[in-house]
Scaffold this motif. Structure first.
Motif, PDB file in Angstrom:
ATOM      1  N   HIS A  69       0.656  -1.080   0.654  1.00 42.37           N
ATOM      2  CA  HIS A  69       0.219  -0.118   0.499  1.00 42.37           C
ATOM      3  C   HIS A  69       1.063   1.564  -0.232  1.00 42.37           C
ATOM      4  N   CYS A  70       1.956   0.944  -0.265  1.00 42.79           N
ATOM      5  CA  CYS A  70       3.243   2.536   0.543  1.00 42.79           C
ATOM      6  C   CYS A  70       3.790   2.928  -0.250  1.00 42.79           C
ATOM      7  N   CYS A  90       4.342   5.068  -3.280  1.00 43.60           N
ATOM      8  CA  CYS A  90       4.955   6.855  -3.074  1.00 43.60           C
ATOM      9  C   CYS A  90       6.095   6.557  -2.384  1.00 43.60           C
ATOM     10  N   HIS A  91       5.655   5.857  -0.450  1.00 40.76           N
ATOM     11  CA  HIS A  91       7.680   6.199   0.111  1.00 40.76           C
ATOM     12  C   HIS A  91       8.366   5.218  -0.120  1.00 40.76           C
ATOM     13  N   LEU A 121       4.772  14.161  -5.017  1.00 41.03           N
ATOM     14  CA  LEU A 121       3.596  15.069  -4.164  1.00 41.03           C
ATOM     15  C   LEU A 121       4.343  15.201  -2.784  1.00 41.03           C
ATOM     16  N   ARG A 127       7.032  12.565   2.391  1.00 41.16           N
ATOM     17  CA  ARG A 127       8.056  13.138   3.379  1.00 41.16           C
ATOM     18  C   ARG A 127       9.795  11.666   2.928  1.00 41.16           C
ATOM     19  N   PHE A 174      10.855   8.361   5.290  1.00 38.09           N
ATOM     20  CA  PHE A 174      10.727   8.173   6.459  1.00 38.09           C
ATOM     21  C   PHE A 174      12.762   8.226   7.141  1.00 38.09           C
ATOM     22  N   TRP A 224      13.466  14.214  11.434  1.00 33.86           N
ATOM     23  CA  TRP A 224      11.696  14.007  11.098  1.00 33.86           C
ATOM     24  C   TRP A 224      11.714  12.619  11.907  1.00 33.86           C
ATOM     25  N   ILE A 261       1.918   9.334  13.215  1.00 39.37           N
ATOM     26  CA  ILE A 261       2.415   8.732  11.671  1.00 39.37           C
ATOM     27  C   ILE A 261       0.790   7.544  12.233  1.00 39.37           C
ATOM     28  N   GLN A 273      -2.249   9.714   9.934  1.00 43.15           N
ATOM     29  CA  GLN A 273      -2.201  10.448   8.534  1.00 43.15           C
ATOM     30  C   GLN A 273      -2.589   8.947   7.868  1.00 43.15           C
ATOM     31  N   ILE A 274      -2.456   8.243   8.457  1.00 49.15           N
ATOM     32  CA  ILE A 274      -2.505   6.796   7.736  1.00 49.15           C
ATOM     33  C   ILE A 274      -3.519   6.558   7.897  1.00 49.15           C
ATOM     34  N   THR A 301      -4.341  13.209   3.052  1.00 48.19           N
ATOM     35  CA  THR A 301      -3.737  13.739   3.199  1.00 48.19           C
ATOM     36  C   THR A 301      -4.347  14.332   1.444  1.00 48.19           C
ATOM     37  N   LYS A 348      -3.027  14.287  -1.922  1.00 52.62           N
ATOM     38  CA  LYS A 348      -1.595  14.106  -1.581  1.00 52.62           C
ATOM     39  C   LYS A 348      -1.488  12.130  -1.444  1.00 52.62           C
ATOM     40  N   MET A 349      -1.674  12.107  -0.379  1.00 53.26           N
ATOM     41  CA  MET A 349      -1.712  11.148  -0.105  1.00 53.26           C
ATOM     42  C   MET A 349      -3.880  10.209   0.550  1.00 53.26           C
ATOM     43  N   PHE A 371      -6.725   5.452   4.524  1.00 55.36           N
ATOM     44  CA  PHE A 371      -6.381   4.045   4.399  1.00 55.36           C
ATOM     45  C   PHE A 371      -7.232   3.465   5.942  1.00 55.36           C
TER      46      PHE A 371
END
Ligand code: HEC
Length: 116
Positions: free
Chosen positions: A42-43, A46-47, A60, A63, A65, A70, A79, A82-83, A87, A90-91, A94
């Protein structure tokens, strides 16, 4: 049946992650598999595989990681939030896709990228 399995695996991963965090031992591979797999599913797009944003993620403004500053600043609650919520534009959120335990299990995965 399937759900119960995921739930048990995720809870176990969280528990092991917490134990590993406080005892300073590396998270065992066997226990880590499911949360890492969730991340890869799932991540990663992008990450990135190792917490460094992919081209898509960079576009996008995702960050890095592996950024120690951070990691030090972000709380586990942030965290998780955010999940859950994402955003806009952007994201994606979930909270409909993953269970609360799966989301919690992703925190140690995100944290693991900072321990490099
Ligand atoms: C479509 C690309 C995309 C996907 C897929 C994605 N993210 Fe994100 N994520 C982003 C972007 C972009 C940001 C920065 C959002 C912002 O600036 O508010 C972000 C921010 C975050 C943050 C907060 C970082 C900070 O600035 O404090 C966390 C934690 C996070 N993502 C975790 C995850 C996890 C875990 C998954 C998988 C369940 C995931 N992301 C999936 C794009 C993505």
């Amino acid at each position: 049946m399937f759900k119960t399995g995921i739930f048990t695996a995720a809870s176990f991963a969280v528990f092991t992650g917490i134990v590993a965090f406080f005892s300073g031992t590396p998270i065992s591979k066997a226990a880590d598999i499911d949360a890492r797999k969730l991340y890869m599913t799932h991540c990663k797009t992008c990450h990135g595989e190792n917490g460094k944003p992919t081209e898509l993620g960079q576009g996008l403004e995702a960050r890095d990681f592996t950024d120690a500053a951070w990691q030090a600043k972000a709380t586990d609650e942030q965290i998780v939030k955010q999940i859950n919520d994402g955003t806009p534009e952007k994201m994606m959120p979930f909270k409909e896709k993953l269970t609360p335990d799966e989301i919690k299990a992703l925190v140690p995965v995100v944290r693991s990228f900072g321990n490099k």
